[in-house]
Scaffold this active site. Sequence first.
Site, PDB file in Angstrom:
ATOM      1  N   LYS A  22      66.887 -26.079 121.797  1.00  0.00           N
ATOM      2  CA  LYS A  22      65.901 -25.468 122.717  1.00  0.00           C
ATOM      3  C   LYS A  22      64.489 -25.685 122.176  1.00  0.00           C
ATOM      4  O   LYS A  22      63.600 -26.095 122.906  1.00  0.00           O
ATOM      5  CB  LYS A  22      66.167 -23.975 122.828  1.00  0.00           C
ATOM      6  CG  LYS A  22      65.036 -23.176 123.461  1.00  0.00           C
ATOM      7  CD  LYS A  22      65.344 -21.713 123.597  1.00  0.00           C
ATOM      8  CE  LYS A  22      65.115 -20.896 122.367  1.00  0.00           C
ATOM      9  NZ  LYS A  22      63.716 -20.551 122.079  1.00  0.00           N
ATOM     10  N   ASN A  23      64.308 -25.447 120.864  1.00  0.00           N
ATOM     11  CA  ASN A  23      62.948 -25.458 120.303  1.00  0.00           C
ATOM     12  C   ASN A  23      62.417 -26.852 120.029  1.00  0.00           C
ATOM     13  O   ASN A  23      61.305 -27.003 119.535  1.00  0.00           O
ATOM     14  CB  ASN A  23      62.898 -24.592 119.040  1.00  0.00           C
ATOM     15  CG  ASN A  23      63.082 -23.112 119.391  1.00  0.00           C
ATOM     16  OD1 ASN A  23      63.047 -22.749 120.576  1.00  0.00           O
ATOM     17  ND2 ASN A  23      63.314 -22.291 118.399  1.00  0.00           N
ATOM     18  N   ARG A  92      56.902 -17.671 126.274  1.00  0.00           N
ATOM     19  CA  ARG A  92      55.634 -17.879 125.590  1.00  0.00           C
ATOM     20  C   ARG A  92      55.439 -19.331 125.150  1.00  0.00           C
ATOM     21  O   ARG A  92      54.305 -19.758 124.927  1.00  0.00           O
ATOM     22  CB  ARG A  92      55.499 -16.947 124.416  1.00  0.00           C
ATOM     23  CG  ARG A  92      56.699 -16.945 123.493  1.00  0.00           C
ATOM     24  CD  ARG A  92      56.524 -15.943 122.389  1.00  0.00           C
ATOM     25  NE  ARG A  92      55.211 -16.095 121.813  1.00  0.00           N
ATOM     26  CZ  ARG A  92      54.201 -15.259 122.066  1.00  0.00           C
ATOM     27  NH1 ARG A  92      54.382 -14.268 122.910  1.00  0.00           N
ATOM     28  NH2 ARG A  92      53.042 -15.461 121.515  1.00  0.00           N
ATOM     29  N   CYS A 116      55.713  -9.856 122.445  1.00  0.00           N
ATOM     30  CA  CYS A 116      57.122  -9.899 122.873  1.00  0.00           C
ATOM     31  C   CYS A 116      57.875  -8.936 121.965  1.00  0.00           C
ATOM     32  O   CYS A 116      57.311  -8.329 121.057  1.00  0.00           O
ATOM     33  CB  CYS A 116      57.666 -11.320 122.814  1.00  0.00           C
ATOM     34  SG  CYS A 116      58.143 -11.824 121.181  1.00  0.00           S
ATOM     35  N   ARG A 121      52.649 -11.987 118.108  1.00  0.00           N
ATOM     36  CA  ARG A 121      52.685 -13.434 118.318  1.00  0.00           C
ATOM     37  C   ARG A 121      51.399 -13.973 118.948  1.00  0.00           C
ATOM     38  O   ARG A 121      51.388 -14.549 120.013  1.00  0.00           O
ATOM     39  CB  ARG A 121      53.918 -13.800 119.135  1.00  0.00           C
ATOM     40  CG  ARG A 121      55.185 -13.350 118.419  1.00  0.00           C
ATOM     41  CD  ARG A 121      56.445 -13.756 119.080  1.00  0.00           C
ATOM     42  NE  ARG A 121      56.669 -15.191 118.951  1.00  0.00           N
ATOM     43  CZ  ARG A 121      57.698 -15.785 119.570  1.00  0.00           C
ATOM     44  NH1 ARG A 121      58.491 -15.095 120.331  1.00  0.00           N
ATOM     45  NH2 ARG A 121      57.884 -17.094 119.441  1.00  0.00           N
ATOM     46  N   ASP A 304      65.066 -17.226 112.599  1.00  0.00           N
ATOM     47  CA  ASP A 304      65.930 -17.245 113.790  1.00  0.00           C
ATOM     48  C   ASP A 304      67.405 -17.065 113.449  1.00  0.00           C
ATOM     49  O   ASP A 304      68.230 -16.958 114.340  1.00  0.00           O
ATOM     50  CB  ASP A 304      65.763 -18.557 114.569  1.00  0.00           C
ATOM     51  CG  ASP A 304      64.400 -18.639 115.214  1.00  0.00           C
ATOM     52  OD1 ASP A 304      64.041 -19.725 115.693  1.00  0.00           O
ATOM     53  OD2 ASP A 304      63.684 -17.624 115.215  1.00  0.00           O
ATOM     54  N   VAL A 326      58.463 -13.324 108.530  1.00  0.00           N
ATOM     55  CA  VAL A 326      57.763 -14.137 109.543  1.00  0.00           C
ATOM     56  C   VAL A 326      57.269 -13.297 110.708  1.00  0.00           C
ATOM     57  O   VAL A 326      56.112 -13.407 111.124  1.00  0.00           O
ATOM     58  CB  VAL A 326      58.676 -15.284 110.039  1.00  0.00           C
ATOM     59  CG1 VAL A 326      57.990 -16.091 111.130  1.00  0.00           C
ATOM     60  CG2 VAL A 326      59.096 -16.180 108.880  1.00  0.00           C
ATOM     61  N   ARG A 396      68.760 -17.306 127.388  1.00  0.00           N
ATOM     62  CA  ARG A 396      67.525 -18.067 127.167  1.00  0.00           C
ATOM     63  C   ARG A 396      67.767 -19.187 126.171  1.00  0.00           C
ATOM     64  O   ARG A 396      67.110 -20.231 126.228  1.00  0.00           O
ATOM     65  CB  ARG A 396      66.429 -17.151 126.582  1.00  0.00           C
ATOM     66  CG  ARG A 396      65.987 -16.062 127.497  1.00  0.00           C
ATOM     67  CD  ARG A 396      64.769 -15.381 126.942  1.00  0.00           C
ATOM     68  NE  ARG A 396      63.731 -16.379 126.640  1.00  0.00           N
ATOM     69  CZ  ARG A 396      62.509 -16.046 126.243  1.00  0.00           C
ATOM     70  NH1 ARG A 396      62.191 -14.795 126.072  1.00  0.00           N
ATOM     71  NH2 ARG A 396      61.615 -16.966 125.997  1.00  0.00           N
TER      72      ARG A 396
HETATM   73  C1  EPZ Z   1      58.667 -20.894 117.079  1.00  0.00           C
HETATM   74  O1  EPZ Z   1      57.885 -19.846 117.610  1.00  0.00           O
HETATM   75  C2  EPZ Z   1      60.045 -20.738 117.694  1.00  0.00           C
HETATM   76  N1  EPZ Z   1      59.958 -20.878 119.134  1.00  0.00           N
HETATM   77  C3  EPZ Z   1      60.626 -19.360 117.329  1.00  0.00           C
HETATM   78  O2  EPZ Z   1      61.949 -19.313 117.849  1.00  0.00           O
HETATM   79  C4  EPZ Z   1      60.687 -19.246 115.810  1.00  0.00           C
HETATM   80  O3  EPZ Z   1      61.149 -17.954 115.466  1.00  0.00           O
HETATM   81  C5  EPZ Z   1      59.295 -19.473 115.212  1.00  0.00           C
HETATM   82  O4  EPZ Z   1      58.784 -20.759 115.643  1.00  0.00           O
HETATM   83  C6  EPZ Z   1      59.304 -19.444 113.691  1.00  0.00           C
HETATM   84  O5  EPZ Z   1      60.186 -20.403 113.205  1.00  0.00           O
HETATM   85  C7  EPZ Z   1      59.885 -22.130 119.668  1.00  0.00           C
HETATM   86  O6  EPZ Z   1      59.869 -23.123 118.962  1.00  0.00           O
HETATM   87  C8  EPZ Z   1      59.820 -22.219 121.160  1.00  0.00           C
HETATM   88  P1  EPZ Z   1      54.992 -19.525 114.849  1.00  0.00           P
HETATM   89  P2  EPZ Z   1      56.264 -19.850 117.388  1.00  0.00           P
HETATM   90  O7  EPZ Z   1      53.761 -19.943 115.554  1.00  0.00           O
HETATM   91  O8  EPZ Z   1      55.764 -21.226 117.456  1.00  0.00           O
HETATM   92  C9  EPZ Z   1      52.109 -15.972 113.583  1.00  0.00           C
HETATM   93  C10 EPZ Z   1      63.772 -18.407 119.001  1.00  0.00           C
HETATM   94  O9  EPZ Z   1      64.472 -17.436 118.713  1.00  0.00           O
HETATM   95  N2  EPZ Z   1      51.093 -16.724 114.320  1.00  0.00           N
HETATM   96  O10 EPZ Z   1      55.511 -20.361 113.719  1.00  0.00           O
HETATM   97  O11 EPZ Z   1      55.694 -18.832 118.292  1.00  0.00           O
HETATM   98  C11 EPZ Z   1      53.148 -15.369 114.533  1.00  0.00           C
HETATM   99  O12 EPZ Z   1      52.701 -14.107 115.005  1.00  0.00           O
HETATM  100  C12 EPZ Z   1      62.263 -18.321 118.845  1.00  0.00           C
HETATM  101  O13 EPZ Z   1      64.202 -19.522 119.390  1.00  0.00           O
HETATM  102  C13 EPZ Z   1      49.767 -16.274 114.287  1.00  0.00           C
HETATM  103  O14 EPZ Z   1      49.462 -15.253 113.667  1.00  0.00           O
HETATM  104  O15 EPZ Z   1      56.196 -19.327 115.877  1.00  0.00           O
HETATM  105  C14 EPZ Z   1      54.371 -15.228 113.668  1.00  0.00           C
HETATM  106  O16 EPZ Z   1      54.275 -14.026 112.925  1.00  0.00           O
HETATM  107  C15 EPZ Z   1      61.817 -16.911 118.468  1.00  0.00           C
HETATM  108  N3  EPZ Z   1      48.825 -16.968 114.973  1.00  0.00           N
HETATM  109  C16 EPZ Z   1      54.270 -16.416 112.712  1.00  0.00           C
HETATM  110  O17 EPZ Z   1      52.887 -16.854 112.780  1.00  0.00           O
HETATM  111  C17 EPZ Z   1      49.121 -18.115 115.681  1.00  0.00           C
HETATM  112  O18 EPZ Z   1      48.208 -18.727 116.274  1.00  0.00           O
HETATM  113  C18 EPZ Z   1      55.163 -17.581 113.083  1.00  0.00           C
HETATM  114  O19 EPZ Z   1      54.779 -18.005 114.370  1.00  0.00           O
HETATM  115  C19 EPZ Z   1      50.462 -18.555 115.701  1.00  0.00           C
HETATM  116  C20 EPZ Z   1      51.433 -17.855 115.004  1.00  0.00           C
END
Ligand code: EPZ
Length: 417
Positions: A22-23, A92, A116, A121, A304, A326, A396
Site C-alpha cells: 500500500k505504502n 492523508r 488522525c 501528523r 507499523d 515515531v 484500508r
Molecule cells: C508513512 O506515513 C506511512 N504511510 C505510515 O504508515 C508509517 O507509519 C509512517 O510513514 C512511518 O513509517 C504511508 O506511507 C502512506 P512520516 P507518513 O512523515 O509519511 C512526523 C500505515 O499504517 N512528521 O514518516 O505520514 C509525524 O508526525 C501508515 O500504513 C512531522 O512532524 O510518516 C510522525 O510523528 C500509518 N512533520 C513522524 O514524523 C512532517 O512534515 C513520521 O511521519 C512530517 C512528519
Amino acid sequence: MEKIVIKGGQPLRGEVQVSGAKNSALPLLFATLLADGVSEISNVPALRDINTAVRLLRELGAEVDVSGDRCVINGSKIRSIEAPYDLVKTMRASVLVLGPLLARFGHARVSLPGGCAIGARPINLHLKGLEALGATITLDHGYVEATADKLRGAKISFDLPTVGGTENLLMAAALAEGETVLENAAREPEIVQLADALNSMGAMIEGAGTAIIKIQGVDKLEPLKCSVIPDRIEAGTFMIAAVITSGDVLVHGAVSADQEALISKLIEVGATITPEADGLRVVGPKKMQPVDIRTSVFPGFPTDMQAQFMALMTRAEGTSRISETVFENRFMHVCELQRMGADIQIDGHSAIIRGTKQMTGAPVMATDLRASASLIIAGLAAENTTEVSRIYHLDRGYEKIEKKLAALGAKIWREEE
Ligand code: EPZ
C-alpha cells in the site's frame, strides 16, 4: 457495517501470498501526475486507500482504468490542481499530490490533512522543503496553496526522516532546475521503489535507501510502467500470526532484507525463520519469550508493526516493554487488548506487557489500521470467539485478510454487524 469473527486456537499452516505494498502503490500512483501520457502500474493491492487515491486522480482529471491489480493512468488531461478536504481527510497520503502538481503545473491546492487516530501528523517538513525549492506556500481556509514559476534545486535537511516528506520532495525535485540534495531522508524500501520508478521515467536520482539523496532535475518525465513491491507490513503481520498460533507458514513475498529488525525480534521470541522459495518460512514456538522493542525509522523496528507485536507479547512467558518513538498516540489497541484479558500498563510512550497463558475472545473495536491487525492477531490465539467491529479501518491496508487467514486454517469470517 461489517465485523470479523474469529474462533481462536487454530495453529496457522500452509502458504500465503502478500499483496503489493500500500505504502509504495500510493506514491507511485501520484507520481504518474508528473508525466503527460499513459502510465501502467501492476500488482496494485485492492484496498480502500487505493480506491481513494484513484478517486483523487480522477478528481484532478486523470483517466484511470483499474482492472484486477493493474492501474492504467492517463495524466495528459489534468484539469484541476486541487485535492479537496473530503478526500484528504479520508486518506492523508493524498498530500503526496503536492510535489507532482507543483513540479508539473507550478500550482497545487491541497487540503491540510488534519490529525488522525495515531497522532497530529503535521506536514510542516513537506512545506519547508517545497519552499526551499522556491515554492510560495500560503495556508488559507484549511488549504495549502503552493505556487512556483519554476522550482530550483536546493539542499534540504529534514529535521526528522519523514517518509511522506521525502516522497513529496523526490517528486518535486525531479523536475526542478539544478541539483537537490535531501539530507536525513527516509530510507524505507518504498522510497527506493519510488526513486527507481522516477528514474525509469527519466529522472536522475541517486542515493535512495540512504540518508543522503541527490536529484538532478530534468525538463520532462515519461509515463511510468512498473510493478509494486510486496507489502512488508502485510508480510510481517502474517509472520506474527504464524508465531502467535505456534504455526508453520510460508509467507510468499516476504523479503528478509526489508524485515531484518522484525526477523531478529521474532527469533528472540523463539520463532524459526528461513528463506524459502520466494519468501520466508516462519515456524512458531510452543513457548514464546518476552522481547522488548523500540520502534524507529527504517531500518529500525517499524512503527507499523508495533501493535501486531504487542498482541504477540500478550502470549509471552514474562514481561516485555514496547516503546513507540515515531507517533505520539499509537497505543489505541491497548484498551481493546485489555478487554481480551491482556495485562498491559502504559507508561508515557511505553507499554509494559505481562504475558498471560491465554487471552479470552471478546467483542472489540478497531480504531486504526494496524490496531485492527493487532486485534485479529490476538483473536487468532485467544480462547473462544473474538468479534472485531469497525473493520473499515482494516480494509484500508489489508486485502481480503480473513480469506488469506482462513486458507491457513484459521476459523475466521466476515459478517454484517
Ligand atoms: C508513512 O506515513 C506511512 N504511510 C505510515 O504508515 C508509517 O507509519 C509512517 O510513514 C512511518 O513509517 C504511508 O506511507 C502512506 P512520516 P507518513 O512523515 O509519511 C512526523 C500505515 O499504517 N512528521 O514518516 O505520514 C509525524 O508526525 C501508515 O500504513 C512531522 O512532524 O510518516 C510522525 O510523528 C500509518 N512533520 C513522524 O514524523 C512532517 O512534515 C513520521 O511521519 C512530517 C512528519
